[in-house]
Design an enzyme around this catalytic site. Sequence first.
Site, PDB file in Angstrom:
ATOM      1  N   ARG A 241       0.836  -1.036   0.013  1.00  0.00           N
ATOM      2  CA  ARG A 241      -0.108   0.147  -0.131  1.00  0.00           C
ATOM      3  C   ARG A 241       0.876   1.208   0.057  1.00  0.00           C
ATOM      4  O   ARG A 241       2.079   1.130   0.773  1.00  0.00           O
ATOM      5  CB  ARG A 241      -0.899  -0.035   1.356  1.00  0.00           C
ATOM      6  CG  ARG A 241      -2.133  -1.103   1.300  1.00  0.00           C
ATOM      7  CD  ARG A 241      -3.075  -0.802   0.082  1.00  0.00           C
ATOM      8  NE  ARG A 241      -4.158  -1.547   0.057  1.00  0.00           N
ATOM      9  CZ  ARG A 241      -4.269  -2.856  -0.421  1.00  0.00           C
ATOM     10  NH1 ARG A 241      -3.105  -3.136  -1.459  1.00  0.00           N
ATOM     11  NH2 ARG A 241      -5.265  -3.692  -0.281  1.00  0.00           N
ATOM     12  N   GLU A 270      -4.258   7.104  -5.394  1.00  0.00           N
ATOM     13  CA  GLU A 270      -4.637   6.362  -6.858  1.00  0.00           C
ATOM     14  C   GLU A 270      -6.006   6.645  -7.370  1.00  0.00           C
ATOM     15  O   GLU A 270      -7.053   6.744  -6.441  1.00  0.00           O
ATOM     16  CB  GLU A 270      -4.612   4.696  -6.326  1.00  0.00           C
ATOM     17  CG  GLU A 270      -3.279   4.470  -5.835  1.00  0.00           C
ATOM     18  CD  GLU A 270      -3.263   2.983  -5.426  1.00  0.00           C
ATOM     19  OE1 GLU A 270      -4.303   2.172  -5.755  1.00  0.00           O
ATOM     20  OE2 GLU A 270      -2.074   2.567  -5.090  1.00  0.00           O
ATOM     21  N   HIS A 289      -1.256  -0.330  -9.682  1.00  0.00           N
ATOM     22  CA  HIS A 289      -1.655  -1.224  -8.550  1.00  0.00           C
ATOM     23  C   HIS A 289      -2.450  -2.488  -9.314  1.00  0.00           C
ATOM     24  O   HIS A 289      -3.628  -2.679  -9.103  1.00  0.00           O
ATOM     25  CB  HIS A 289      -2.798  -0.416  -7.775  1.00  0.00           C
ATOM     26  CG  HIS A 289      -3.023  -1.062  -6.553  1.00  0.00           C
ATOM     27  ND1 HIS A 289      -3.607  -0.588  -5.455  1.00  0.00           N
ATOM     28  CD2 HIS A 289      -3.008  -2.432  -6.340  1.00  0.00           C
ATOM     29  CE1 HIS A 289      -3.687  -1.079  -4.643  1.00  0.00           C
ATOM     30  NE2 HIS A 289      -3.352  -2.460  -4.832  1.00  0.00           N
TER      31      HIS A 289
END
Length: 322
Positions: A241, A270, A289
């Site tokens: 993360r 994000e 991601h």
Amino acid sequence: MPERVRVAILDDYQNVAFKFADWSSIQDRLAIDSFPDTTADEEVLVKRLEPYTIICAMRERTKFRASLLNRLPNLRFIATTGPYNAGIDVAHAKTKGIVVSGTGGKGNSTLEHIWALILATVRHIVVEDARTKAGAQPWQSTIPTGLAGKTLGLVGVGRLGTATGRIAKAFGMDVIGWSPNLTPERAESAGVTFISTKEELFRRSDVLSIQMVLSERTHHMITAADLALLKPTAFFINTSRGPLVDEAALVEVLREKRIAGAGLDVFEEEPLPLDHPLRKLSNVTLSPHMGYVSDDNYEVFWGQTVENIAAFLDGSPTRVIG
């Protein structure tokens, strides 16, 4: 004919919800809208989501905090992908009568992506790919870092960290590990050399990889002081993360070329803003991601999402979280 139940599918960036699951068994009971663009603006979210009874959440891309849940009077069911979702205040949802269900997963997508990113970073695959396609000269421009005999440092030695270390040994790497709760006994059972301090782990690592869960306690656990301890030849990898790391400090370290490079799949915000400085740096390999993304995982994510919605509509929710 009964009124159709309104469903919002959020953050389906690639519009794959209907590709990887068969919705035909419930489609005539639903009125479905998709919102593939992610926003963190609560006012926008309230205006967008207020009419919906069911919301399909893709992992933690949209955060459902108590303040947002309080402003969605029609919401009765959140179908999230994955077995848990730290972006949803599940306890508060329960007090509002909102059911939250999750899904399983399939395969080893995250583990595969960790090693794809490590190898792409230390071997400069992205740089050489771009140069080869552009017809750049000379034919070769970078010198990859060999992994045999080097040290992989793991911040976090749980299931994923253990598996990451096992693969490192296949490359002939030494594997060391630290986390706030790691004990010598747990490290030994994982096949990892126990390191007693975070500082020592950073000093000794040639490749430093994070495998930690984000929480209030671990937010920005990787500080500017930690990054300053890395060798000039070290590589920093984060597939866990973004907020685990002081991102501004990491940008500075990379900009000043105080380490060899970084491979990042996760970010403080994000999607990564278009003007973010990480997009401009030559010594960082980025992916959007993608660690949990795979065809196998999406088949389970979306297939079980359909099952969960059907069960909710039938009054018997399944795979309930919390």
